[in-house]
Motif scaffolding. Structure first.
Motif, PDB file in Angstrom:
ATOM      1  N   GLU A   1      62.229  32.092  43.753  1.00  0.00           N
ATOM      2  CA  GLU A   1      62.731  33.439  43.467  1.00  0.00           C
ATOM      3  C   GLU A   1      62.627  33.772  41.986  1.00  0.00           C
ATOM      4  O   GLU A   1      62.304  34.906  41.605  1.00  0.00           O
ATOM      5  CB  GLU A   1      64.195  33.533  43.913  1.00  0.00           C
ATOM      6  N   LEU A   2      62.870  32.770  41.145  1.00  0.00           N
ATOM      7  CA  LEU A   2      62.895  33.009  39.705  1.00  0.00           C
ATOM      8  C   LEU A   2      61.502  33.258  39.136  1.00  0.00           C
ATOM      9  O   LEU A   2      61.318  34.141  38.282  1.00  0.00           O
ATOM     10  CB  LEU A   2      63.547  31.809  39.004  1.00  0.00           C
ATOM     11  N   LEU A   3      60.519  32.505  39.578  1.00  0.00           N
ATOM     12  CA  LEU A   3      59.174  32.631  39.010  1.00  0.00           C
ATOM     13  C   LEU A   3      58.585  34.031  39.165  1.00  0.00           C
ATOM     14  O   LEU A   3      58.111  34.617  38.184  1.00  0.00           O
ATOM     15  CB  LEU A   3      58.251  31.582  39.629  1.00  0.00           C
ATOM     16  N   PRO A   4      58.579  34.620  40.368  1.00  0.00           N
ATOM     17  CA  PRO A   4      58.020  35.979  40.466  1.00  0.00           C
ATOM     18  C   PRO A   4      58.844  37.010  39.695  1.00  0.00           C
ATOM     19  O   PRO A   4      58.278  37.978  39.158  1.00  0.00           O
ATOM     20  CB  PRO A   4      58.035  36.260  41.977  1.00  0.00           C
ATOM     21  N   ALA A   5      60.155  36.787  39.608  1.00  0.00           N
ATOM     22  CA  ALA A   5      60.991  37.734  38.865  1.00  0.00           C
ATOM     23  C   ALA A   5      60.649  37.707  37.374  1.00  0.00           C
ATOM     24  O   ALA A   5      60.584  38.757  36.721  1.00  0.00           O
ATOM     25  CB  ALA A   5      62.470  37.403  39.073  1.00  0.00           C
ATOM     26  N   ILE A   6      60.431  36.520  36.830  1.00  0.00           N
ATOM     27  CA  ILE A   6      60.040  36.421  35.421  1.00  0.00           C
ATOM     28  C   ILE A   6      58.674  37.069  35.211  1.00  0.00           C
ATOM     29  O   ILE A   6      58.443  37.776  34.213  1.00  0.00           O
ATOM     30  CB  ILE A   6      60.016  34.951  34.971  1.00  0.00           C
TER      31      ILE A   6
ATOM     32  N   ILE B   1      76.161  35.973  23.488  1.00  0.00           N
ATOM     33  CA  ILE B   1      76.920  35.568  24.680  1.00  0.00           C
ATOM     34  C   ILE B   1      76.284  36.140  25.940  1.00  0.00           C
ATOM     35  O   ILE B   1      76.157  35.458  26.961  1.00  0.00           O
ATOM     36  CB  ILE B   1      78.389  36.022  24.545  1.00  0.00           C
ATOM     37  N   SER B   2      75.860  37.387  25.855  1.00  0.00           N
ATOM     38  CA  SER B   2      75.228  38.021  27.020  1.00  0.00           C
ATOM     39  C   SER B   2      73.955  37.286  27.429  1.00  0.00           C
ATOM     40  O   SER B   2      73.678  37.073  28.616  1.00  0.00           O
ATOM     41  CB  SER B   2      74.916  39.484  26.701  1.00  0.00           C
ATOM     42  N   GLU B   3      73.167  36.909  26.438  1.00  0.00           N
ATOM     43  CA  GLU B   3      71.934  36.174  26.735  1.00  0.00           C
ATOM     44  C   GLU B   3      72.238  34.818  27.384  1.00  0.00           C
ATOM     45  O   GLU B   3      71.575  34.411  28.351  1.00  0.00           O
ATOM     46  CB  GLU B   3      71.136  35.972  25.452  1.00  0.00           C
ATOM     47  N   SER B   4      73.227  34.135  26.826  1.00  0.00           N
ATOM     48  CA  SER B   4      73.568  32.817  27.369  1.00  0.00           C
ATOM     49  C   SER B   4      74.048  32.926  28.807  1.00  0.00           C
ATOM     50  O   SER B   4      73.663  32.131  29.675  1.00  0.00           O
ATOM     51  CB  SER B   4      74.646  32.158  26.502  1.00  0.00           C
ATOM     52  N   LEU B   5      74.904  33.904  29.081  1.00  0.00           N
ATOM     53  CA  LEU B   5      75.401  34.086  30.441  1.00  0.00           C
ATOM     54  C   LEU B   5      74.275  34.493  31.388  1.00  0.00           C
ATOM     55  O   LEU B   5      74.194  34.005  32.528  1.00  0.00           O
ATOM     56  CB  LEU B   5      76.505  35.149  30.444  1.00  0.00           C
ATOM     57  N   ALA B   6      73.399  35.366  30.917  1.00  0.00           N
ATOM     58  CA  ALA B   6      72.280  35.812  31.760  1.00  0.00           C
ATOM     59  C   ALA B   6      71.347  34.645  32.069  1.00  0.00           C
ATOM     60  O   ALA B   6      70.880  34.482  33.203  1.00  0.00           O
ATOM     61  CB  ALA B   6      71.517  36.933  31.062  1.00  0.00           C
ATOM     62  N   GLU B   7      71.059  33.835  31.060  1.00  0.00           N
ATOM     63  CA  GLU B   7      70.173  32.681  31.273  1.00  0.00           C
ATOM     64  C   GLU B   7      70.797  31.684  32.236  1.00  0.00           C
ATOM     65  O   GLU B   7      70.135  31.175  33.152  1.00  0.00           O
ATOM     66  CB  GLU B   7      69.887  32.001  29.936  1.00  0.00           C
ATOM     67  N   ALA B   8      72.107  31.402  32.046  1.00  0.00           N
ATOM     68  CA  ALA B   8      72.792  30.447  32.912  1.00  0.00           C
ATOM     69  C   ALA B   8      72.791  30.937  34.355  1.00  0.00           C
ATOM     70  O   ALA B   8      72.553  30.166  35.294  1.00  0.00           O
ATOM     71  CB  ALA B   8      74.217  30.218  32.424  1.00  0.00           C
ATOM     72  N   TRP B   9      73.026  32.234  34.547  1.00  0.00           N
ATOM     73  CA  TRP B   9      73.041  32.766  35.915  1.00  0.00           C
ATOM     74  C   TRP B   9      71.642  32.725  36.527  1.00  0.00           C
ATOM     75  O   TRP B   9      71.466  32.341  37.682  1.00  0.00           O
ATOM     76  CB  TRP B   9      73.567  34.200  35.902  1.00  0.00           C
ATOM     77  N   ALA B  10      70.642  33.117  35.749  1.00  0.00           N
ATOM     78  CA  ALA B  10      69.274  33.174  36.269  1.00  0.00           C
ATOM     79  C   ALA B  10      68.781  31.787  36.691  1.00  0.00           C
ATOM     80  O   ALA B  10      68.052  31.650  37.681  1.00  0.00           O
ATOM     81  CB  ALA B  10      68.341  33.772  35.217  1.00  0.00           C
ATOM     82  N   GLU B  11      69.184  30.769  35.956  1.00  0.00           N
ATOM     83  CA  GLU B  11      68.712  29.418  36.268  1.00  0.00           C
ATOM     84  C   GLU B  11      69.368  28.839  37.520  1.00  0.00           C
ATOM     85  O   GLU B  11      68.973  27.762  37.974  1.00  0.00           O
ATOM     86  CB  GLU B  11      68.948  28.494  35.070  1.00  0.00           C
ATOM     87  N   THR B  12      70.352  29.541  38.058  1.00  0.00           N
ATOM     88  CA  THR B  12      70.921  29.090  39.343  1.00  0.00           C
ATOM     89  C   THR B  12      70.058  29.532  40.510  1.00  0.00           C
ATOM     90  O   THR B  12      70.248  29.057  41.630  1.00  0.00           O
ATOM     91  CB  THR B  12      72.344  29.647  39.539  1.00  0.00           C
ATOM     92  N   ARG B  13      69.133  30.444  40.276  1.00  0.00           N
ATOM     93  CA  ARG B  13      68.282  30.936  41.352  1.00  0.00           C
ATOM     94  C   ARG B  13      67.175  29.927  41.648  1.00  0.00           C
ATOM     95  O   ARG B  13      66.696  29.230  40.751  1.00  0.00           O
ATOM     96  CB  ARG B  13      67.656  32.285  40.982  1.00  0.00           C
TER      97      ARG B  13
END
Length: 344
Positions: free
Chosen positions: A29-34, A13-25
């Protein structure tokens, strides 16, 4: 539920929530963070899974803790720590594709604005645009500079056209006429009148206009043919044919000769002549028509069809084409030829 299963479910559940939140960025912003998260894992020689780095319980931040973090980049970094390497790789690919599509769309949008503004576009909007790659910025700024120069040249050509006393070297007259015509030709202006104005004041026929006439004369639509030759006739009233049609190929001259012969010598109305020439644009009928003209006028070559020679060559006559199945096969005889045949 056993504690181990609860732990696994909690992690999922934590992974799913984290992924869903991250994909809103946004992708930028997301590419350099990854990339930073991959670098962090490489430095720690991790197997590549976020769950292997630290106990999950120590990574999860509750809502209150997240609100205390004002920097969204830090929140994103914390979320990415929860995701397996496979998930991060997939998100990285998707974000890269999304950014490429967005950047391409943004570049297209700016290109259209540059074109619509005739180069009067603020360069800083390109330089500070975070959705564009540096290569795109360089290309767009180059296009902007070219658009500015082109607009100045357009204004110069329009001023040359509108100023009777303005002059340019002979070799540049066609280029200036073409540029002025292209710049001023739009839905709000009569392009036929514009072309005549250029011919009348500068003695040059815009190439784009001549190309349009040539295309219309090859049409199978009689109305297009009629309008083309009538407009060409109006143009040739303003300047000698040898000047206006020089270097434009013999097809426009040849076609206008046929039009004039049909309407002047053989008395066809413009509507009838255009129907005849439209049929002549068809392969079989066209060959028959050419042969008929060649038999009747074996020495006809590029007459000046607006001068005295035309009136001598084409006396009025009330005659019509003869037709047989399969197309036009012969021209009617002129009064002079008809008299000669009777005397023989």
């Amino acid at each position: 539920m056993p504690a181990q299963e609860k732990q696994a479910a909690y992690i999922k559940i934590s992974e799913s929530l984290a992924e869903a939140w991250a994909e809103t960025r946004p992708p930028e912003e997301l590419l350099p963070a990854i990339g930073e998260e991959f670098a962090r894992r490489a430095d720690e020689r991790s197997p590549g899974s976020g769950r292997d780095l630290e106990p999950v319980e120590e990574k999860i931040l509750d809502a209150g803790e997240l609100e205390d973090i004002s920097d969204q980049r830090q929140v994103l970094a914390e979320r990415l720590k929860l995701l397996p390497g496979e998930t991060l790789s997939r998100m990285q690919v998707n974000a890269a594709k999304s950014r490429a599509v967005t950047a391409a769309g943004e570049a297209d949008r700016i290109e259209r604005r540059v074109e619509a503004s005739f180069g009067q576009f603020d360069k800083s909007e390109i330089e500070t645009n975070g959705m564009l790659e540096q290569s795109q910025k360089t290309r767009l700024i180059g296009q902007l500079e070219v658009a500015k120069k082109e607009h100045l040249e357009d204004l110069k050509a329009a001023d040359w056209l509108l100023s009777p006393e303005a002059s340019v070297p002979e070799l540049q007259r066609q280029k200036m006429a073409d540029r002025a015509f292209a710049f001023l030709d739009d839905v709000e202006i009569d392009r036929d009148a514009l072309a005549r104005r250029i011919v009348e004041t500068k003695g040059v026929l815009p190439e784009a206009y001549a190309t349009g006439l040539r295309r219309a004369t090859r049409s199978s639509n009689p109305e297009h043919i009629r309008r083309a030759y009538e407009n060409l006739a109006r143009v040739l009233e303003l300047a000698p044919q040898s000047t206006i049609l020089q270097g434009r190929g013999g097809d426009l001259v040849d076609g206008f000769e046929k039009w004039t012969l049909l309407t002047k010598r053989y008395g066809l109305s413009p509507e009838e002549a255009s129907v005849t020439l439209a049929r002549g644009n068809e392969p079989v009928a066209g060959q028959n028509l050419e042969e008929a003209f060649d038999r009747q006028f074996p020495h006809l070559e590029a007459k000046d069809l607006v001068g005295q020679a035309l009136r001598e060559l084409l006396p009025p006559a009330d005659t019509r084409f003869s037709e047989e199945p399969g197309g036009l096969t012969q021209l009617p005889q002129s009064d002079e030829n008809h008299s000669r045949d009777e005397s023989e």
